[in-house]
Design an enzyme around this catalytic site. Structure first.
Site, PDB file in Angstrom:
ATOM      1  N   ASP A  18       0.836  -1.210   0.000  1.00 42.76           N
ATOM      2  CA  ASP A  18       0.000   0.000   0.000  1.00 42.76           C
ATOM      3  C   ASP A  18       0.871   1.261   0.000  1.00 42.76           C
ATOM      4  OD1 ASP A  18      -2.355   1.378  -0.019  1.00 42.76           O
ATOM      5  OD2 ASP A  18      -2.731   1.196   2.130  1.00 42.76           O
ATOM      6  N   HIS A  35       2.452   3.554  -9.115  1.00 38.63           N
ATOM      7  CA  HIS A  35       2.358   2.108  -9.392  1.00 38.63           C
ATOM      8  C   HIS A  35       3.601   1.622 -10.139  1.00 38.63           C
ATOM      9  CE1 HIS A  35      -1.530   1.994  -7.679  1.00 38.63           C
ATOM     10  NE2 HIS A  35      -2.168   2.594  -8.669  1.00 38.63           N
ATOM     11  N   LEU A 129      12.265 -19.743  -5.265  1.00 38.23           N
ATOM     12  CA  LEU A 129      11.287 -18.888  -4.566  1.00 38.23           C
ATOM     13  C   LEU A 129       9.943 -19.080  -5.253  1.00 38.23           C
ATOM     14  CD1 LEU A 129      10.676 -16.432  -2.562  1.00 38.23           C
ATOM     15  CD2 LEU A 129      11.019 -14.969  -4.562  1.00 38.23           C
ATOM     16  N   GLU A 205       2.031 -13.951  11.869  1.00 36.54           N
ATOM     17  CA  GLU A 205       2.453 -12.770  12.628  1.00 36.54           C
ATOM     18  C   GLU A 205       2.222 -11.545  11.738  1.00 36.54           C
ATOM     19  OE1 GLU A 205       3.461 -12.841  15.780  1.00 36.54           O
ATOM     20  OE2 GLU A 205       3.237 -15.019  15.808  1.00 36.54           O
TER      21      GLU A 205
HETATM   22  C1  FPP Z   1      -1.962   0.098  -3.390  1.00 35.28           C
HETATM   23  O1  FPP Z   1      -1.531   1.432  -3.360  1.00 35.28           O
HETATM   24  C2  FPP Z   1      -1.418  -0.580  -4.550  1.00 35.28           C
HETATM   25  C3  FPP Z   1      -2.151  -1.174  -5.564  1.00 35.28           C
HETATM   26  C4  FPP Z   1      -3.608  -1.210  -5.609  1.00 35.28           C
HETATM   27  C5  FPP Z   1      -1.482  -1.792  -6.716  1.00 35.28           C
HETATM   28  C6  FPP Z   1      -0.286  -2.608  -6.419  1.00 35.28           C
HETATM   29  C7  FPP Z   1       0.467  -2.730  -7.656  1.00 35.28           C
HETATM   30  C8  FPP Z   1       1.782  -2.620  -7.758  1.00 35.28           C
HETATM   31  C9  FPP Z   1       2.710  -2.498  -6.608  1.00 35.28           C
HETATM   32  C10 FPP Z   1       2.347  -2.602  -9.128  1.00 35.28           C
HETATM   33  C11 FPP Z   1       3.256  -3.698  -9.500  1.00 35.28           C
HETATM   34  C12 FPP Z   1       2.788  -5.048  -9.239  1.00 35.28           C
HETATM   35  C13 FPP Z   1       3.179  -6.135  -9.942  1.00 35.28           C
HETATM   36  C14 FPP Z   1       2.858  -7.473  -9.424  1.00 35.28           C
HETATM   37  C15 FPP Z   1       3.946  -6.033 -11.206  1.00 35.28           C
HETATM   38  P1  FPP Z   1      -2.594   2.589  -3.404  1.00 35.28           P
HETATM   39  O2  FPP Z   1      -2.790   2.994  -4.843  1.00 35.28           O
HETATM   40  O3  FPP Z   1      -3.837   2.153  -2.695  1.00 35.28           O
HETATM   41  O4  FPP Z   1      -1.856   3.730  -2.606  1.00 35.28           O
HETATM   42  P2  FPP Z   1      -2.526   4.847  -1.657  1.00 35.28           P
HETATM   43  O5  FPP Z   1      -3.098   4.132  -0.472  1.00 35.28           O
HETATM   44  O6  FPP Z   1      -1.383   5.729  -1.301  1.00 35.28           O
HETATM   45  O7  FPP Z   1      -3.571   5.534  -2.504  1.00 35.28           O
END
Ligand code: FPP
Length: 246
Positions: A18, A35, A129, A205
């Site tokens: 997040d 992202h 992994l 945990e």
């Molecule tokens: C949450 O941050 C993140 C997501 C919903 C997307 C996660 C995706 C990635 C980390 C991109 C790469 C992944 C792969 C597997 C290639 P948010 O947008 O909710 O952040 P915020 O809480 O600050 O708004």
């Protein structure tokens, strides 16, 4: 960076990644910029798990509920997944990583689903992994699909309802073929589970950090592993019982 005692390294780590949006906002850039930075943190975390002896890494990349985000953000995330698949699979395969996508894969358009299946097939023989990417995944969805499989087995006459127990239902939940979840990490400062791995979290945990996902580096992973190594895992027993066994 010194490694923790191998016996105290979690075998299976799951992460709610997040904070991408806030990381981008701090830089006055669009959420998709965050992202993209998040993708680099995924790459680094995979390498750091290999380095520190974690055997299974499960990442929450897209939840069942994320479909409700603005359409352009969903589109950008899908594009990012496709690009990541095209760019990263060779290297993951070269490093002995087995890739699995877990979640409701039927909800993706066929081209992307095919790419996911091809990447899973290609890396199926690897064991250094196990990298699980949860996409269109929800913990409640997971329990429901397991319950549905049990109901179907009962309907076919292969099983009696009174034979359904935790072990049996657990076998139909995602990731049941892998070691149980040891450590759950959430970045970005929120202290909630957000419908991730509800069944699998039973005795994991929990580690929460304010670090935003794009900033999650080797020191952050090491700090979570060290935190885990200090925990006494009792699985419902008393501290004395656990001490006697050790
Ligand atoms: C949450 O941050 C993140 C997501 C919903 C997307 C996660 C995706 C990635 C980390 C991109 C790469 C992944 C792969 C597997 C290639 P948010 O947008 O909710 O952040 P915020 O809480 O600050 O708004």
């Amino acid at each position: 960076m010194t490694s923790a005692d191998p016996a105290r390294v979690p075998r299976h780590v799951a992460i709610v990644m997040d904070g991408n949006g806030r990381w981008a906002k701090l830089r006055h850039r669009p959420r998709t910029f965050g992202h993209n930075a998040g993708r680099k943190a995924v790459r680094a975390t995979v390498e750091n798990c290999l380095k520190h002896g974690v055997k299974v890494l499960t990442l929450f990349a897209f939840s069942s509920e994320n479909w409700q985000r603005p359409q352009d953000e969903v589109g950008a995330l899908m594009e990012l997944f496709v690009r990541a698949l095209d760019k990263e699979v060779d290297e993951l395969h070269g490093n002995g990583v087995r890739l699995r996508f877990v979640g409701d894969l039927e909800s993706f358009e066929p081209g992307l689903r095919q790419r996911m299946l091809a990447a899973m097939n290609r890396t199926a023989g690897n064991d250094a992994l196990h990298l699980n990417i949860a996409v269109s995944y929800g913990g409640r969805w997971d329990i429901v699909q397991a319950a549905r499989k049990a109901a179907e087995a009962v309907a076919r006459g292969e099983l009696r309802a009174d034979q359904i127990d935790e072990k049996l239902l657990g076998q139909w939940t995602c990731l049941s073929e892998l070691p149980p979840l040891d450590l759950f990490i959430r970045t970005g400062g929120e202290c909630r589970v957000s419908n991730f791995l509800l069944w699998q979290l039973a005795y994991a945990e929990l580690h929460f950090t304010d670090t935003l996902w794009p900033d999650f580096d080797e020191a952050s992973l090491k700090s979570a592993i060290d935190d885990y190594a200090r925990r006494e895992r009792r699985f419902g027993k008393t501290g004395e019982q656990v001490a006697k066994k050790a």
